[in-house]
Every structure is written in structure tokens, then in C-alpha cells.
Enzyme design. Structure first.
Site, PDB file in Angstrom:
ATOM      1  N   HIS A 178      -8.243  -5.079  -0.086  1.00 41.60           N
ATOM      2  CA  HIS A 178      -6.919  -4.474   0.048  1.00 41.60           C
ATOM      3  C   HIS A 178      -6.150  -5.059   1.231  1.00 41.60           C
ATOM      4  O   HIS A 178      -4.936  -5.259   1.170  1.00 41.60           O
ATOM      5  CB  HIS A 178      -7.091  -2.957   0.218  1.00 41.60           C
ATOM      6  CG  HIS A 178      -5.806  -2.207   0.310  1.00 41.60           C
ATOM      7  ND1 HIS A 178      -4.850  -2.255  -0.684  1.00 41.60           N
ATOM      8  CD2 HIS A 178      -5.300  -1.400   1.285  1.00 41.60           C
ATOM      9  CE1 HIS A 178      -3.820  -1.498  -0.333  1.00 41.60           C
ATOM     10  NE2 HIS A 178      -4.060  -0.979   0.864  1.00 41.60           N
ATOM     11  N   ASP A 179      -6.852  -5.356   2.320  1.00 41.85           N
ATOM     12  CA  ASP A 179      -6.218  -5.892   3.527  1.00 41.85           C
ATOM     13  C   ASP A 179      -5.481  -7.206   3.296  1.00 41.85           C
ATOM     14  O   ASP A 179      -4.699  -7.620   4.161  1.00 41.85           O
ATOM     15  CB  ASP A 179      -7.277  -6.115   4.614  1.00 41.85           C
ATOM     16  CG  ASP A 179      -7.226  -5.032   5.676  1.00 41.85           C
ATOM     17  OD1 ASP A 179      -6.364  -4.142   5.551  1.00 41.85           O
ATOM     18  OD2 ASP A 179      -8.036  -5.082   6.613  1.00 41.85           O
ATOM     19  N   SER A 234       0.836  -1.200   0.000  1.00 43.35           N
ATOM     20  CA  SER A 234       0.000   0.000   0.000  1.00 43.35           C
ATOM     21  C   SER A 234       0.874   1.256   0.000  1.00 43.35           C
ATOM     22  O   SER A 234       1.702   1.413  -0.895  1.00 43.35           O
ATOM     23  CB  SER A 234      -0.925  -0.061   1.219  1.00 43.35           C
ATOM     24  OG  SER A 234      -1.981   0.838   1.076  1.00 43.35           O
ATOM     25  N   ASP A 263      -9.109  -6.310  -4.463  1.00 41.89           N
ATOM     26  CA  ASP A 263      -8.659  -5.007  -3.956  1.00 41.89           C
ATOM     27  C   ASP A 263      -9.162  -3.919  -4.898  1.00 41.89           C
ATOM     28  O   ASP A 263      -8.625  -3.723  -5.978  1.00 41.89           O
ATOM     29  CB  ASP A 263      -7.122  -5.002  -3.884  1.00 41.89           C
ATOM     30  CG  ASP A 263      -6.561  -3.697  -3.314  1.00 41.89           C
ATOM     31  OD1 ASP A 263      -7.343  -2.744  -3.111  1.00 41.89           O
ATOM     32  OD2 ASP A 263      -5.345  -3.642  -3.080  1.00 41.89           O
TER      33      ASP A 263
END
Lengths: 383, 200
Positions: free
Chosen positions: A356-357, A155, A323
């Protein structure tokens, strides 16, 4: 040296800090005194060839590989950092600094402005991802490390890794960029603006001049709740909470956290405010919004490729299918630019429904790819 | 015993920059690295195979040859390899043009649908041929653009690709043939391997 508790939420006596003097920023402003707080794992070898820089994402910090001194939770990448793990601290020297603008001991808006003797607040200059990298480079200079075996980040950490490779190609042998992008999309900026407005709408924010023990908790919690949704995915939320009620099987007909997903988000928001400074949140999200690496090299379509022209760095990019915050298309954009630059690049889109995690979670495919990439990097360096 | 990989390895120059289109788990690239000290790059559609290749230390990108070859700049590679991947593409001709744009040369191999056994299979059974080299049934196969040696030679001529070398492989034996007279190879070769260059 051991930190003296001068900045942010880092408890005194925890971790290492380095005083790095003045730092001139992308904005043209010079910060007179910059401190970077950092953690290291493993030992630097005699040839100084085994250093790996781990860059943290927005709301994490330097405690990647050990229990967090404030929350008591395991390090955010402890899964990957340690003896015999993917970032094997028996063989590698892993450095993880808190970013410039952060609140865990590095200079940021909660630090004391030497000009006034009071916390900077909004007098802190706007910093960029490039400035974060500048501070990290100064830290490496102070540690006597010329060249990194690898820089690894997910990220916002991936943005730093890309910037490292673009601005200091001679110092980076390998770069792994996970669930990231070379620019913030309008959607990314939009979500960040919602979060910042939530902070600023909290009367406790007081234009950024709140006392350390009276921060704008409600605003920061709402910002975190919004952001947290963007880190997940519909299938992940469905699997974890469904439409289940918090108490029993019938609706409570009120505005308490009736659904499990609400209760979860409220908890996420609330606990975040114990370990994060509201002004830091404004500054770091702003740094990400300004991030558009290609702009360093021009406005045309080929600009991003030029940022990497002649690079000898090996690259790995990984994205995740679900994501939607940093979608595969953004990783592919980077891959295309790296092809244009003739770089050695690998790219995998990992199948995952965790949004995304996923880059912080147990994802065997990510481990396989990142592990193989790092193993090859170590072989290449004769480690 | 000569395999397709033996022929491809023989056609790649030492220390060449090689792009393997449809590189699978990277086994050919690893061999080219060992035997030819080639700098190998791969493009592969299947994420699991990409992961396998990358974890062995290769530079491999997950992508689709039908759309992603355009990402590479012209002349980026000495050789582009399409090892039994051409017939699985949507647009094999476009991929060949792209291969010869991004590479100075291309090594292309495919299973030869003109082989006598394929021909007699179709003649005697009246069904789409299924063989060891092409084991999937017609509705399951990924090989959507199968061709014969003669088809390929004619395509190369029409497109202005120069065939520098041509080989047929039959029962583990490789034989060079003249692209001007492909008849015998078209009948006897189970697989064909071509070295192409674009007309300057």
C-alpha cells in the site's frame, strides 16, 4: 490567518488556519466552531482556475509539500509538489488541509470544547469522510475558490477525492484516486479495530481524558505497528529485513527487538506518538470504517454508479499489484461504477512489490500516469 | 496507400463516442480525436501501454476484453472498435456480442488467414505460416483465434450481426466487397475491416 496554537500538536505560528464557524455533520450533530489548518503551495491565478486540492491519508497531515515542523522530515508528497514537479507550483495553486478530526491544527478531539473549556476527548462527535469533505468545502468557500482543477488523494485521501466528486461534481473538474476504495472492507475495519483496542487498552488512555503531555504512547505505538505492517507487503519486508538479527548473526534468546523487522516497527510506533494524537487516531480510523460511498445512493448493486450519474468529472484510478489493504478489486469496483455512470475514467494497476505504501514512494509508472492525467487536465483548462 | 486506421477513421462518425478495445498506446484514439473530434475511451490489457495512453491525456482503463466489457452499460458508445484485437481474445464471439451491446455499431478488423500467401505457405512449407503481419511462431503468438474473411462472414450470419460495410486491404489498397460474395476478398485481402450492427 496564522494559527495561534489552539489545537492539537501543531506548533504555534506554523502554517495557516481558517475559522469556518459551525458545521453540521453526517451524524446530525453540529460542531459549533470549526477550524481547518492548511498549507498552500504556489499562487492562485487571477481566474481562480488553477486550484488543486490534495487530500492526505490517515496519518499524514497538511505538510505535504514542505518540511514537517514537528518531525523535521520532508513533506509526505514533497516528491510531487513543487516548482517544475508533477504538481507544478509555478502553475498550480495546491491546497492541503488537515482533516476534520485531525491533530495538526484542525478541529479534532484534542481541540477545546467551547461548551466546557476543556479538550473534547471522547465528547468530540464521530465524524465521517463526508464531514471532512464538508470542512474542506467550507475552507474553499473561505478562500474564494468555486471550482477545483483537480482533487488528488491516496488511500484515505482517495476516499475524500471520490466523495468530493460524488457530492460536489460541479466543483471538481478532475479527480485522481490512488490506492483507495469506495468503501472500507471488513478486513480494513478489522485491522483498525485492533489498533483502536490497543490504544484503549493502554491505562494512560484514561477513557480519552489523558493530559496532552501524558498520552497513551504504548497503545498508540502498537496501533501504528499493526497498521504499518498492513501498509507493506511480504516481498517488501523480505527485501528490507529478511530474517536478519539486530545485533550479530545469532539469536539473543530474549524478547528484546532481536530481529531487524521488530526494531524497525518499534521505532515506527514510537516516533509516531510524537506527531499524532491517540484520540484523533480513534476518530479518523472510525471515519474510514464508516466509509461506504454507495450507501449514500442506496443499498443495491447499482447504487455506487448512481452516486456519479451525469458526472462531467474526469477520473483517474491507480492501484498497486502488491497492495492487499486496498486491493485492485476495490479500484475496479469504482471503475465499474464510473462506467455505469458514463464517466470519463482511466485506470491503471501499477506493478510494485511495495504494498500500500507504494503511493507515497518513488514509483515511475505512477508519476507517468498521474503526470499525464494532470497535464491533460491543465490543457483542458487552458493553463 | 490506405491503412486499417484510415478505414476505421472513415467509418467513425464525427463527434462519436468511441470505445477502442485493445487500444494499445492510444494512437488510433488520438487520431479519431483529431480527425473526427471523437470522444475516445480505451480498454487495454498491458499496463505499460495504458500508462502511455493515459499520459497522453486519453481515458483508458486497464482491463481484459474477455471479462470487462460487461462493465459498460448498454448503448454507452456510438462505435466500439476492435482493431486487430479480436483474434487475441479467449472468447471472440462473446466479445463481439458485448461490443454490439455497449455500442450502436462495431468496427472490427483482423488479419485474414485466408490470404493466398498464407494458404500457399502452409501448403509448401507444411508449417504454421509466419509473415510480416503475423510474425510470431505458433507457440509464441498471442493470436489464438485467427480466422479468414469467409469464417467471419459466416459467424456474423450465424450470430445475426448485420455487416453494413466490408473492406479488404491488400498491399496498401482498400477495396469494398459484398459480404454475400467474400471469395475474392478472402483470397486477396491481407487484412479485413467490417462495420457491424446488431439486428434490431
Amino acid at each position: 490567518m496564522t494559527n495561534t496554537g489552539a489545537g492539537g500538536l501543531l506548533p504555534p505560528g506554523e502554517g495557516e488556519t481558517a475559522r469556518l464557524g459551525a458545521l453540521s455533520l453526517d451524524s446530525g450533530v453540529t460542531l459549533p466552531e470549526v477550524t481547518v489548518a492548511y498549507e498552500t503551495y504556489g499562487a492562485l491565478n487571477a481566474d481562480r482556475t488553477n486550484a488543486v486540492l490534495v487530500c492526505h491519508p490517515l496519518t499524514a497531515d497538511q505538510f505535504a509539500g514542505r518540511e514537517h515542523p514537528v518531525t523535521g522530515k520532508p513533506g509526505w508528497w514533497e516528491r510531487l509538489i513543487g516548482p517544475g514537479r508533477l504538481l507544478d507550483t509555478d502553475r498550480l495553486f495546491v491546497i492541503c488541509p488537515n482533516v476534520l478530526g485531525g491533530c495538526m491544527g484542525s478541529t479534532g478531539p484534542a481541540s477545546i470544547d467551547p461548551g466546557t473549556g476543556r479538550p473534547y476527548g471522547l465528547n468530540f462527535p464521530v465524524v465521517t469522510i463526508g464531514d471532512m469533505v464538508r470542512a474542506q468545502a467550507a475552507l474553499l468557500d473561505a478562500l474564494g475558490i468555486d471550482r477545483l482543477l483537480a482533487v488528488v488523494g491516496g488511500s484515505m485521501g482517495g476516499m475524500q477525492a471520490l466523495t468530493w466528486a460524488a457530492r460536489h461534481p460541479e466543483r471538481v473538474a478532475n479527480a485522481a484516486i490512488i490506492a483507495s476504495a469506495a468503501r472500507h472492507t471488513p478486513q480494513n475495519i478489522a485491522f483498525h479495530e485492533v489498533g483502536r483496542q490497543a490504544v484503549m487498552a493502554d491505562p494512560d488512555w484514561r477513557d480519552g481524558t489523558y493530559a496532552p503531555d501524558e498520552p497513551p504512547r504504548r497503545g498508540l505505538a502498537v496501533a501504528r505497528m499493526t497498521a504499518h505492517v498492513t501498509y507493506l507487503s511480504e516481498p517488501a519486508l523480505e527485501a528490507k529485513f529478511g530474517r536478519r538479527f539486530q545485533n550479530g548473526s545469532a539469536p539473543g534468546f530474549g524478547f528484546d527487538a532481536d530481529f531487524q523487522v521488530e526494531s524497525y516497527l518499534r521505532h515506527q510506533g514510537k516516533s509516531f506518538t510524537d506527531r499524532f494524537d491517540a484520540n484523533s487516531y480513534l476518530y479518523i480510523t472510525r471515519a474510514m470504517d464508516y466509509f461506504d460511498l454507495g450507501r449514500d445512493c442506496g443499498e443495491d448493486e447499482g447504487a455506487l454508479a448512481r452516486c456519479f450519474s451525469g458526472t462531467k468529472t474526469r477520473f483517474l484510478l491507480v492501484s498497486f499489484t502488491s497492495d492487499w489493504l486496498y486491493p485492485t478489486a476495490e479500484s475496479r469496483r469504482v471503475v465499474r461504477a464510473l462506467h455505469g455512470a458514463g464517466a470519463e475514467v482511466s485506470f491503471v494497476e501499477v506493478e510494485s512489490d511495495r504494498g500500500h505504501d507504494a503511493f507515497l514512494l518513488e514509483e515511475p509508472e505512477l508519476d507517468r500516469v498521474l503526470g499525464g492525467f494532470l497535464a491533460a487536465a491543465m490543457r483542458g483548462a487552458g493553463l | 496507400m490506405t491503412t486499417r486506421y484510415d478505414l476505421i477513421a472513415a467509418l467513425v462518425e464525427n463527434e462519436a463516442r468511441v470505445l477502442d478495445v485493445g487500444c494499445g498506446d492510444g494512437s488510433l484514439l488520438r487520431r479519431l480525436g483529431e480527425e473526427r473530434r471523437a470522444r475516445g475511451y480505451g480498454l487495454e490489457l498491458d499496463a505499460a501501454l495504458v500508462a502511455q495512453a493515459v499520459s497522453s491525456g486519453l481515458s483508458v482503463v486497464q482491463g481484459d476484453a474477455d471479462t470487462d466489457l460487461g462493465d459498460y452499460p448498454a448503448g454507452a458508445f456510438d462505435t466500439v472498435v476492435l482493431s486487430n484485437s479480436l483474434q487475441a481474445l479467449q472468447s471472440p464471439v462473446a466479445a463481439l456480442r458485448e461490443a454490439l451491446r455497449v455500442g450502436r455499431g462495431a468496427v472490427v478488423s483482423f488479419p485474414n488467414f485466408g490470404h493466398w500467401r498464407v494458404r500457399t505457405d502452409l501448403l509448401t512449407s507444411g508449417r504454421m505460416p509466419v509473415s510480416k503481419a503475423l510474425p510470431a511462431k505458433w507457440h509464441e503468438t498471442q493470436n489464438i483465434h485467427l480466422c479468414t474473411v469467409r469464417d467471419f462472414v459466416e459467424l456474423a450470419r450465424a450470430e445475426g450481426f448485420v455487416i453494413e460495410k466490408a473492406f479488404g486491404i491488400s498491399s496498401g489498397r482498400a477495396r469494398s466487397f459484398s459480404p454475400g460474395r467474400p471469395g475474392r476478398a478472402n483470397l486477396t485481402a491481407q487484412e479485413a475491416v467490417f462495420l457491424l450492427r446488431s439486428k434490431r
